[in-house]
Design an enzyme around this catalytic site. Structure first.
Site, mmCIF file in Angstrom:
data_model
loop_
_atom_site.group_PDB
_atom_site.id
_atom_site.type_symbol
_atom_site.label_atom_id
_atom_site.label_comp_id
_atom_site.label_asym_id
_atom_site.label_seq_id
_atom_site.Cartn_x
_atom_site.Cartn_y
_atom_site.Cartn_z
ATOM 1 N N HIS A 261 0.856 -1.196 0.000
ATOM 2 C CA HIS A 261 0.000 0.000 0.000
ATOM 3 C C HIS A 261 0.878 1.227 0.000
ATOM 4 O O HIS A 261 1.931 1.234 0.641
ATOM 5 C CB HIS A 261 -0.900 0.000 1.247
ATOM 6 C CG HIS A 261 -2.088 0.890 1.115
ATOM 7 N ND1 HIS A 261 -2.019 2.245 1.337
ATOM 8 C CD2 HIS A 261 -3.366 0.615 0.762
ATOM 9 C CE1 HIS A 261 -3.221 2.761 1.137
ATOM 10 N NE2 HIS A 261 -4.057 1.803 0.790
ATOM 11 N N ASP A 315 -7.969 -5.303 -0.138
ATOM 12 C CA ASP A 315 -8.426 -6.223 -1.187
ATOM 13 C C ASP A 315 -8.055 -7.684 -0.915
ATOM 14 O O ASP A 315 -8.473 -8.562 -1.651
ATOM 15 C CB ASP A 315 -7.828 -5.806 -2.549
ATOM 16 C CG ASP A 315 -8.459 -4.530 -3.086
ATOM 17 O OD1 ASP A 315 -9.631 -4.280 -2.779
ATOM 18 O OD2 ASP A 315 -7.773 -3.779 -3.803
HETATM 19 C C1 LIG Z 1 -8.051 -0.524 -2.661
HETATM 20 C C2 LIG Z 1 -6.603 -0.482 -3.044
HETATM 21 O O1 LIG Z 1 -6.284 0.148 -3.998
HETATM 22 S S1 LIG Z 1 -5.500 -1.312 -2.083
HETATM 23 C C3 LIG Z 1 -4.156 -1.719 -3.222
HETATM 24 C C4 LIG Z 1 -4.586 -2.834 -4.140
HETATM 25 N N1 LIG Z 1 -3.526 -3.206 -5.071
HETATM 26 C C5 LIG Z 1 -2.818 -4.361 -4.950
HETATM 27 O O2 LIG Z 1 -3.017 -5.172 -4.056
HETATM 28 C C6 LIG Z 1 -1.799 -4.616 -6.037
HETATM 29 C C7 LIG Z 1 -0.451 -5.032 -5.459
HETATM 30 N N2 LIG Z 1 0.174 -3.921 -4.780
HETATM 31 C C8 LIG Z 1 0.831 -2.933 -5.482
HETATM 32 O O3 LIG Z 1 0.940 -2.979 -6.713
HETATM 33 C C9 LIG Z 1 1.432 -1.772 -4.712
HETATM 34 O O4 LIG Z 1 1.753 -2.169 -3.402
HETATM 35 C C10 LIG Z 1 0.480 -0.555 -4.669
HETATM 36 C C11 LIG Z 1 -0.019 -0.186 -6.079
HETATM 37 C C12 LIG Z 1 -0.730 -0.846 -3.810
HETATM 38 C C13 LIG Z 1 1.230 0.625 -4.053
HETATM 39 O O5 LIG Z 1 2.211 1.007 -4.973
HETATM 40 P P1 LIG Z 1 3.438 1.979 -4.631
HETATM 41 O O6 LIG Z 1 3.176 2.755 -3.411
HETATM 42 O O7 LIG Z 1 3.719 2.731 -5.884
HETATM 43 O O8 LIG Z 1 4.611 0.991 -4.273
HETATM 44 P P2 LIG Z 1 5.646 0.372 -5.293
HETATM 45 O O9 LIG Z 1 4.963 -0.390 -6.368
HETATM 46 O O10 LIG Z 1 6.587 1.459 -5.712
HETATM 47 O O11 LIG Z 1 6.394 -0.641 -4.341
HETATM 48 C C14 LIG Z 1 7.415 -0.275 -3.412
HETATM 49 C C15 LIG Z 1 8.300 -1.497 -3.177
HETATM 50 O O12 LIG Z 1 7.513 -2.526 -2.574
HETATM 51 C C16 LIG Z 1 7.401 -3.642 -3.447
HETATM 52 N N3 LIG Z 1 6.000 -4.070 -3.458
HETATM 53 C C17 LIG Z 1 4.918 -3.287 -3.306
HETATM 54 N N4 LIG Z 1 3.804 -4.027 -3.364
HETATM 55 C C18 LIG Z 1 4.201 -5.283 -3.585
HETATM 56 C C19 LIG Z 1 3.510 -6.488 -3.770
HETATM 57 N N5 LIG Z 1 2.168 -6.522 -3.747
HETATM 58 N N6 LIG Z 1 4.206 -7.601 -3.999
HETATM 59 C C20 LIG Z 1 5.559 -7.578 -4.025
HETATM 60 N N7 LIG Z 1 6.284 -6.461 -3.848
HETATM 61 C C21 LIG Z 1 5.596 -5.315 -3.628
HETATM 62 C C22 LIG Z 1 7.806 -3.141 -4.828
HETATM 63 O O13 LIG Z 1 8.300 -4.164 -5.637
HETATM 64 C C23 LIG Z 1 8.834 -2.108 -4.469
HETATM 65 O O14 LIG Z 1 10.021 -2.768 -4.144
HETATM 66 P P3 LIG Z 1 11.463 -2.121 -4.520
HETATM 67 O O15 LIG Z 1 11.546 -0.866 -3.707
HETATM 68 O O16 LIG Z 1 12.430 -3.170 -4.129
HETATM 69 O O17 LIG Z 1 11.416 -1.830 -5.998
HETATM 70 O O1 LIG Z 2 -5.731 4.462 -0.413
HETATM 71 C C1 LIG Z 2 -5.358 3.856 -1.426
HETATM 72 O O2 LIG Z 2 -4.396 4.194 -2.141
HETATM 73 C C2 LIG Z 2 -6.068 2.635 -1.858
HETATM 74 C C3 LIG Z 2 -7.049 2.120 -0.846
HETATM 75 O O3 LIG Z 2 -6.680 1.466 0.107
HETATM 76 C C4 LIG Z 2 -8.445 2.466 -1.020
HETATM 77 O O4 LIG Z 2 -8.786 3.206 -1.948
HETATM 78 O O5 LIG Z 2 -9.277 1.996 -0.227
#
Ligand SMILES: CC(=O)SCCNC(=O)CCNC(=O)[C@H](O)C(C)(C)COP(=O)(O)OP(=O)(O)OC[C@H]1O[C@@H](n2cnc3c(N)ncnc32)[C@H](O)[C@@H]1OP(=O)(O)O
Ligand SMILES: O=C([O-])CC(=O)C(=O)O
Length: 378
Positions: A261, A315
């Protein structure tokens, strides 16, 4: 000339001021209008919470009763919307249907009066009332059934499950679903809410605001992850395969769905509540083999990615609850949208209160003074 630091994904950049909700990502705190999510989940209900988010204070008994009555009165869908839906391909994603239908509602209410509280209230009521009906209708239409009418004697949550599954839900299941709606209603300036606010800031109509937010929520990095989580658990198939799956993801830099997140660096408080709701559903309606895989996944990610702040987000466990409620996998994100409509509308209303069009800047990385070469000379 001022030089601004570029932050990819606007990480850490405040894009607005808001009093709607608050997140402390280090402590795992979420509050709606100052009230802890745990208290709302255990003591409030979705419509009361929606009212709180949108109007900033809890309704008294009479205000709540009239808000509920207005919503119940507007739950029916226009037959032209259901006719439109019948022309959609059955194989299409229900989020695309919802986005189109939300936008189409604007055709019926095109006279805009954004400074009139009565207009705002009517739009809030219509959208909260009709979004669930439009989501359920797509499910029935793609099965070749006619959408069924909302039932005035059923609560907001029970009526949705009834319209979706064509049978009256167990009251406990309806209660659990209502808690899920409360949990998903709002979350500060996440991607879809930001999208809603950018759209709102142009002073367009609220149906376009919700349509753009729906389109943004659909992506797998945002609300679409709930669906992906269940597909991932199916793909893993058994607890023994979890370590190899995690290694494969890490090796190929593939995200583990439902984890991570931008703001939370601990387990999302909503994931903890959803996990408990899932357990309550299993106790009452039978176990789910995917739960053991989910637990093993959470444990393995915590060990393997220790110190990186990667924990289950909202999620991760929601799909396990929805499976027991009979909600099809590709309906998880539309269900999220039903709930988040409350938050989007709260931000729409707040944005209108002190509007300035969103128009950030960019750092240009292209060329200058490139001569034009006629096509036949290239
Ligand atoms: C309601 C919602 O929207 S809740 C979020 C739902 N989305 C997901 O579950 C999809 C999986 N998660 C993700 O893609 C990301 O964690 C996000 C989109 C939620 C947040 O993205 P950002 O804040 O941009 O984090 P970012 O993608 O830059 O990750 C930061 C670091 O953590 C790692 N990381 C983040 N999430 C994950 C994951 N789910 N699995 C593995 N590694 C992860 C990245 O690889 C990165 O590592 P690095 O620094 O070694 O390159
Ligand atoms: O806050 C965020 O980036 C995503 C999230 O958890 C939501 O929308 O509920």
């Amino acid at each position: 000339m001022t030089v601004y630091e570029y932050r990819a994904g606007l990480e850490g950049v405040p894009a607005t001021q808001s009093s709607i909700s608050y997140v402390d990502g280090q402590k795992g705190i979420l509050e709606y209008r100052g009230t802890a999510i745990e208290d709302l989940a255990s003591q409030s209900n979705f419509l009361e919470t929606a009212y709180l988010l949108i109007w900033g204070e809890f309704p008294d008994a009479a205000e709540l009763a009239s808000f509920e009555a207005e919503i119940y009165e507007h739950r029916r869908m226009k037959y032209r919307i259901s006719d439109m839906m019948k022309s959609f391909p059955e194989s299409g994603h229900p989020m695309d249907s919802l986005q189109a239908c939300a936008a189409a509602l604007g055709l019926f209410y095109s006279k805009r009066a954004l400074d009139d509280p009565a207009y705002i209230r009517a739009a809030v009521v219509r959208l909260l009332a009709k979004v669930p009906t439009m989501v359920a209708a797509f499910q029935l239409i793609r099965k070749g059934h006619d959408p069924i009418r909302p039932r005035d004697d059923l609560s907001y949550a029970a009526n949705f499950l009834y319209m979706l599954n064509e049978k009256e839900p167990d009251p406990f299941a309806a209660h659990i679903f209502d808690v899920c709606l409360t949990l998903h209603a709002e979350h500060t300036i996440n991607a879809s809410t930001f999208s809603a606010m950018v759209t709102a800031s142009t002073l367009t109509d609220p149906y376009a605001v919700i349509a753009s937010a729906v389109g943004t929520l659909a992506g797998p990095l945002h609300g679409g992850a709930a669906e992906e989580v269940i597909l991932m658990l199916e793909e893993i198939g058994s607890v023994d395969h979890v370590p190899a799956y995690i290694e494969h993801c890490l090796e190929h830099r593939q995200k583990i769905m439902g984890f991570g997140h931008r703001v939370y660096k601990v387990k999302d408080p909503r994931a903890s509540i959803l996990q408990k709701l899932a357990e309550q559903m299993f106790d009452k309606f039978g176990q789910d083999k995917y739960y053991d895989i989910a637990i093993a996944l959470e444990k393995t990610v915590a060990e393997r990615l220790a110190g990186k702040g990667i924990y289950p987000n909202v999620d991760f466990y929601s799909g396990l609850v929805y499976r027991k409620l009979g909600i099809p996998t590709d309906m998880y994100t539309p269900v999220f949208a039903i709930s988040r409509t409350a938050g989007w509308l709260a931000h729409w209303k707040e944005q209108l209160g002190e509007n300035r069009i969103f128009r950030p800047t960019q750092i240009y990385t292209g060329m200058h003074q490139v001569p034009y070469i006629p096509v036949e000379e290239r």
